[in-house]
Design a protein around this motif. Structure first.
Motif, PDB file in Angstrom:
ATOM      1  N   LEU A 111     -12.738  13.320   3.350  1.00  0.00           N
ATOM      2  CA  LEU A 111     -11.175  12.625   2.099  1.00  0.00           C
ATOM      3  C   LEU A 111     -11.678  10.649   2.708  1.00  0.00           C
ATOM      4  CD1 LEU A 111      -9.830  12.791  -0.273  1.00  0.00           C
ATOM      5  CD2 LEU A 111      -8.083  13.838   1.237  1.00  0.00           C
ATOM      6  N   ARG A 112     -12.085  10.150   1.947  1.00  0.00           N
ATOM      7  CA  ARG A 112     -11.195   8.514   2.514  1.00  0.00           C
ATOM      8  C   ARG A 112     -10.807   7.916   1.530  1.00  0.00           C
ATOM      9  NH1 ARG A 112     -17.199   6.692   4.201  1.00  0.00           N
ATOM     10  NH2 ARG A 112     -17.449   7.547   2.525  1.00  0.00           N
ATOM     11  N   TRP A 113      -9.803   6.339   1.564  1.00  0.00           N
ATOM     12  CA  TRP A 113      -9.229   6.188   1.149  1.00  0.00           C
ATOM     13  C   TRP A 113      -9.340   4.820   0.957  1.00  0.00           C
ATOM     14  CZ3 TRP A 113      -7.135   9.635  -2.602  1.00  0.00           C
ATOM     15  CH2 TRP A 113      -6.823  10.590  -1.769  1.00  0.00           C
ATOM     16  N   HIS A 114      -9.465   3.796  -0.433  1.00  0.00           N
ATOM     17  CA  HIS A 114      -9.550   2.533  -0.141  1.00  0.00           C
ATOM     18  C   HIS A 114      -7.907   2.184   0.742  1.00  0.00           C
ATOM     19  CE1 HIS A 114     -12.865   2.019  -2.558  1.00  0.00           C
ATOM     20  NE2 HIS A 114     -12.552   3.022  -3.651  1.00  0.00           N
ATOM     21  N   GLU A 115      -8.535   1.722   1.813  1.00  0.00           N
ATOM     22  CA  GLU A 115      -7.471   1.604   3.310  1.00  0.00           C
ATOM     23  C   GLU A 115      -7.093  -0.091   3.432  1.00  0.00           C
ATOM     24  OE1 GLU A 115      -8.016   4.381   5.504  1.00  0.00           O
ATOM     25  OE2 GLU A 115      -9.020   3.931   6.208  1.00  0.00           O
ATOM     26  N   PRO A 116      -6.156  -0.042   3.739  1.00  0.00           N
ATOM     27  CA  PRO A 116      -6.258  -1.605   4.772  1.00  0.00           C
ATOM     28  C   PRO A 116      -6.853  -1.005   6.438  1.00  0.00           C
ATOM     29  CG  PRO A 116      -3.592  -0.915   3.529  1.00  0.00           C
ATOM     30  CD  PRO A 116      -4.587   0.202   3.517  1.00  0.00           C
ATOM     31  N   VAL A 144       1.284  10.672   2.132  1.00  0.00           N
ATOM     32  CA  VAL A 144       1.214  10.709   1.073  1.00  0.00           C
ATOM     33  C   VAL A 144       0.707  10.105  -0.624  1.00  0.00           C
ATOM     34  CG1 VAL A 144       3.874   8.864  -0.279  1.00  0.00           C
ATOM     35  CG2 VAL A 144       3.554   9.011   1.697  1.00  0.00           C
ATOM     36  N   LEU A 145      -0.880   9.747  -0.067  1.00  0.00           N
ATOM     37  CA  LEU A 145      -1.256   9.842  -0.412  1.00  0.00           C
ATOM     38  C   LEU A 145      -2.161  11.344  -1.295  1.00  0.00           C
ATOM     39  CD1 LEU A 145      -3.639   6.346   0.305  1.00  0.00           C
ATOM     40  CD2 LEU A 145      -2.801   7.248  -2.457  1.00  0.00           C
ATOM     41  N   GLY A 157      -0.092  12.789  -3.396  1.00  0.00           N
ATOM     42  CA  GLY A 157      -0.404  12.563  -4.644  1.00  0.00           C
ATOM     43  C   GLY A 157      -1.281  12.631  -5.213  1.00  0.00           C
ATOM     44  N   THR A 158      -2.383  12.841  -4.823  1.00  0.00           N
ATOM     45  CA  THR A 158      -4.089  13.866  -5.610  1.00  0.00           C
ATOM     46  C   THR A 158      -2.781  15.645  -5.773  1.00  0.00           C
ATOM     47  OG1 THR A 158      -5.263  11.993  -4.218  1.00  0.00           O
ATOM     48  CG2 THR A 158      -6.030  14.508  -4.772  1.00  0.00           C
ATOM     49  N   ARG A 205       0.097  16.634  -6.400  1.00  0.00           N
ATOM     50  CA  ARG A 205       0.525  16.340  -7.868  1.00  0.00           C
ATOM     51  C   ARG A 205      -0.384  16.313  -9.086  1.00  0.00           C
ATOM     52  NH1 ARG A 205       1.522  11.899  -9.729  1.00  0.00           N
ATOM     53  NH2 ARG A 205       1.552  10.442  -7.792  1.00  0.00           N
ATOM     54  N   LEU A 265      -3.957   7.867  -9.588  1.00  0.00           N
ATOM     55  CA  LEU A 265      -3.194   7.256  -8.386  1.00  0.00           C
ATOM     56  C   LEU A 265      -5.285   7.763  -7.872  1.00  0.00           C
ATOM     57  CD1 LEU A 265      -1.869   6.506  -5.398  1.00  0.00           C
ATOM     58  CD2 LEU A 265      -1.723   9.017  -5.833  1.00  0.00           C
ATOM     59  N   THR A 266      -5.608   8.612  -7.666  1.00  0.00           N
ATOM     60  CA  THR A 266      -6.354   9.633  -6.743  1.00  0.00           C
ATOM     61  C   THR A 266      -7.736   8.586  -7.359  1.00  0.00           C
ATOM     62  OG1 THR A 266      -5.783  11.803  -7.222  1.00  0.00           O
ATOM     63  CG2 THR A 266      -8.241  11.624  -7.340  1.00  0.00           C
ATOM     64  N   SER A 312      -7.274   5.551  -5.346  1.00  0.00           N
ATOM     65  CA  SER A 312      -7.002   5.209  -3.934  1.00  0.00           C
ATOM     66  C   SER A 312      -8.348   5.751  -3.661  1.00  0.00           C
ATOM     67  CB  SER A 312      -5.900   6.016  -3.494  1.00  0.00           C
ATOM     68  OG  SER A 312      -4.847   5.184  -4.479  1.00  0.00           O
ATOM     69  N   MET A 313      -9.423   7.156  -3.777  1.00  0.00           N
ATOM     70  CA  MET A 313      -9.766   7.543  -2.854  1.00  0.00           C
ATOM     71  C   MET A 313     -11.727   7.254  -3.263  1.00  0.00           C
ATOM     72  SD  MET A 313     -10.823  11.962  -3.597  1.00  0.00           S
ATOM     73  CE  MET A 313      -9.458  12.261  -3.723  1.00  0.00           C
ATOM     74  N   ILE A 314     -11.836   7.299  -2.193  1.00  0.00           N
ATOM     75  CA  ILE A 314     -14.039   6.868  -2.200  1.00  0.00           C
ATOM     76  C   ILE A 314     -14.013   8.138  -3.138  1.00  0.00           C
ATOM     77  CG2 ILE A 314     -15.569   6.083  -0.824  1.00  0.00           C
ATOM     78  CD1 ILE A 314     -13.937   4.344   1.163  1.00  0.00           C
ATOM     79  N   VAL A 349       0.079   5.669   8.152  1.00  0.00           N
ATOM     80  CA  VAL A 349       1.591   6.202   7.471  1.00  0.00           C
ATOM     81  C   VAL A 349       1.637   6.240   6.299  1.00  0.00           C
ATOM     82  CG1 VAL A 349       3.442   4.094   7.138  1.00  0.00           C
ATOM     83  CG2 VAL A 349       2.247   3.730   8.834  1.00  0.00           C
ATOM     84  N   TRP A 350       0.688   5.847   5.284  1.00  0.00           N
ATOM     85  CA  TRP A 350       0.423   6.599   3.935  1.00  0.00           C
ATOM     86  C   TRP A 350      -0.754   7.478   3.334  1.00  0.00           C
ATOM     87  CZ3 TRP A 350      -4.138   4.745   2.290  1.00  0.00           C
ATOM     88  CH2 TRP A 350      -4.487   3.926   3.524  1.00  0.00           C
ATOM     89  N   GLN A 364       1.192  -1.073   0.294  1.00  0.00           N
ATOM     90  CA  GLN A 364      -0.042   0.049  -0.258  1.00  0.00           C
ATOM     91  C   GLN A 364       0.613   1.613   0.082  1.00  0.00           C
ATOM     92  OE1 GLN A 364      -3.793  -0.447   0.158  1.00  0.00           O
ATOM     93  NE2 GLN A 364      -3.997   2.180   0.428  1.00  0.00           N
ATOM     94  N   LEU A 365       1.743   0.541   0.955  1.00  0.00           N
ATOM     95  CA  LEU A 365       3.550   2.526   1.071  1.00  0.00           C
ATOM     96  C   LEU A 365       3.411   2.724  -0.295  1.00  0.00           C
ATOM     97  CD1 LEU A 365       3.898   4.628   2.877  1.00  0.00           C
ATOM     98  CD2 LEU A 365       5.428   3.153   3.247  1.00  0.00           C
ATOM     99  N   ALA A 387       0.923   3.744  -2.690  1.00  0.00           N
ATOM    100  CA  ALA A 387       0.129   5.613  -2.668  1.00  0.00           C
ATOM    101  C   ALA A 387       1.897   6.071  -3.242  1.00  0.00           C
ATOM    102  CB  ALA A 387       0.146   5.638  -0.673  1.00  0.00           C
TER     103      ALA A 387
END
Lengths: 146, 277
Positions: free
Chosen positions: B122-127, B137-138, B141-142, B144, A69-70, A73-75, B133-134, A48-49, A52
């Protein structure tokens, strides 16, 4: 990242990648000299890291999609994007089963996923996208999460 | 036994992770090649009206002849600029990228407000664990991808509305090395002065030119008699201007019900144009 066969002092070559489940990323390598094989397993957090960062483990074979990526990864809301299909003649066909399967992908990312399958099929000279083609593309591109 | 170094082993690195990161940076540079200036709007403190001011400035600038203006809402968790500039989705995606929404006075806008469900964070698909940790970074990334994957086209100015605090500006500077600078927003209070001073220090240390300061909510304008009366104690705008040697561009009174498209902020646009000249 490079893998070195200690006995032969040779760089090992990539053989295959797999995502066997629970977010684990696996890649196998073999020594071109002695044939010794190893598999690298990254745990879900490591996978995941790295993901990301917006990079693709195993390297990119297709160009990065806009906001890849967005979108992956984003909901997000279902109607956030309107994907305009490329107007290329002789486009790839979709079987009814694969169209049906695509509807299970969240709308936020569906247009992008569709474009990736089309580009992958085009790269491989495939005229019709079927569920089997989708499986092959997903394994090749590491799209298990999509 | 001693290992050789990564670079001593001359064979191909199939993942090319570093090369992919470099390619992302180059992608930002290519996209922004048609943007004359990128300017951050920052503050040390939330609630100072930074986004409202960004929208007001963008609308005011875009109303001038030959000023093509974009706004990137980098306040990913609390996006407000899209609504202030009157835009809604969906965003069209073509092979070239994501087309920005067109708002008040033709301002081109991208914001997570256009991507998230109404009232959803704002939410992410995540463990399930270790998301700290990440997550950052996400989010970076958005930001960027907002820079690199939006079809900004030819712009005279791209305003980046940063979240409160210093980190957003530092991240932006790393992604946009030729960042023209930052416009700093404060309110008059002592609390704001202290907070904004920290952000200005961080920005300076990161090599971000401080272009000017706007003191927002500098009194309030009575909508009946038009008089401006005090709203906060303090002179943060003037104090920060003196401390950092940065011009105080405007003192903007709070005007109840004012929308960015019709905000009366005398001198703000001209002062801003002067400071980026």
């Amino acid at each position: 990242m490079k893998f070195l066969c200690v006995g032969c002092d040779e760089q090992m070559t990539f053989e295959e990648r797999q995502e066997p489940g629970d977010g684990t990323f696996g890649a196998s390598f073999s020594c071109p000299k002695c044939g010794h094989k190893v598999a690298m397993l990254a745990n879900p957090m490591e996978t995941q890291l790295v993901g990301a960062l917006g990079v693709q483990i195993g390297g990119r074979t297709l160009d990065q999609q806009p906001m890849e990526l967005t979108r992956s990864s984003m909901i997000g809301r279902e109607d956030a994007f309107e994907d305009i299909a490329p107007s290329k003649p002789g486009g790839v066909r979709w079987s009814a089963e694969s169209e049906e399967r695509l509807t299970k992908v969240p709308k936020f990312v569906r247009g992008m996923v569709k474009r990736i399958y089309v580009e992958w099929a085009g790269e491989h000279g495939i005229a019709e996208i079927t569920p089997a083609v989708m499986d092959e593309a997903r394994a090749d591109l590491g799209l298990e999460a999509m | 036994m001693s290992f050789r170094t990564y670079h001593d082993v001359v064979g191909e690195d199939r993942s090319q992770l570093y090369a992919q990161v470099v390619a992302q940076r180059e992608r930002v540079g290519r996209r922004l090649a048609s943007v004359r200036r990128v300017v951050a709007v920052m503050s040390g403190k939330g609630g100072v009206g930074k986004s409202h001011l960004t929208a007001t400035l963008a609308a005011g600038l875009a109303s001038r002849p030959e000023q093509r203006v974009g706004v990137l809402d980098a306040d990913l968790r609390s996006p407000t600029v899209a609504r202030l500039l009157g835009v809604s989705g969906p965003l069209r995606v073509t092979e070239d990228g994501v087309e920005p929404a067109i708002g008040t006075a033709g301002v081109r806008v991208v914001s997570t407000d256009l991507l998230l469900e109404e009232s959803q964070p704002l939410r992410w698909h995540e463990p399930a664990t270790e998301r700290f940790v990440w997550r950052g970074v996400l989010e970076t990334g958005t930001l960027r991808e907002f820079l690199s994957d939006v079809v900004w086209g030819t712009l005279d100015l791209l305003l980046v509305d940063l979240p409160p605090g210093a980190d957003g500006g530092v991240d932006l500077k790393q992604m946009v090395p030729n960042l023209a600078g930052a416009l700093v927003v404060t309110i008059p209070s002592e609390e704001s002065r202290r907070s904004v001073a920290r952000t200005m220090c961080s920005a300076s240390e990161a090599g971000i030119p401080l272009l000017g300061i706007v003191e927002n909510m500098s009194g309030y304008r009575c909508d009946e008699c038009g008089a401006v009366r005090a709203l906060f104690d303090g002179t943060a705008g003037a104090d920060l201007s003196e401390k950092f040697g940065v011009p105080l561009l405007a003192r903007v009174p709070f005007t109840p019900g004012a929308e960015p498209a019709n905000c009366d902020t005398p001198g703000l646009v001209d002062a801003f144009l002067e400071c980026i000249r």
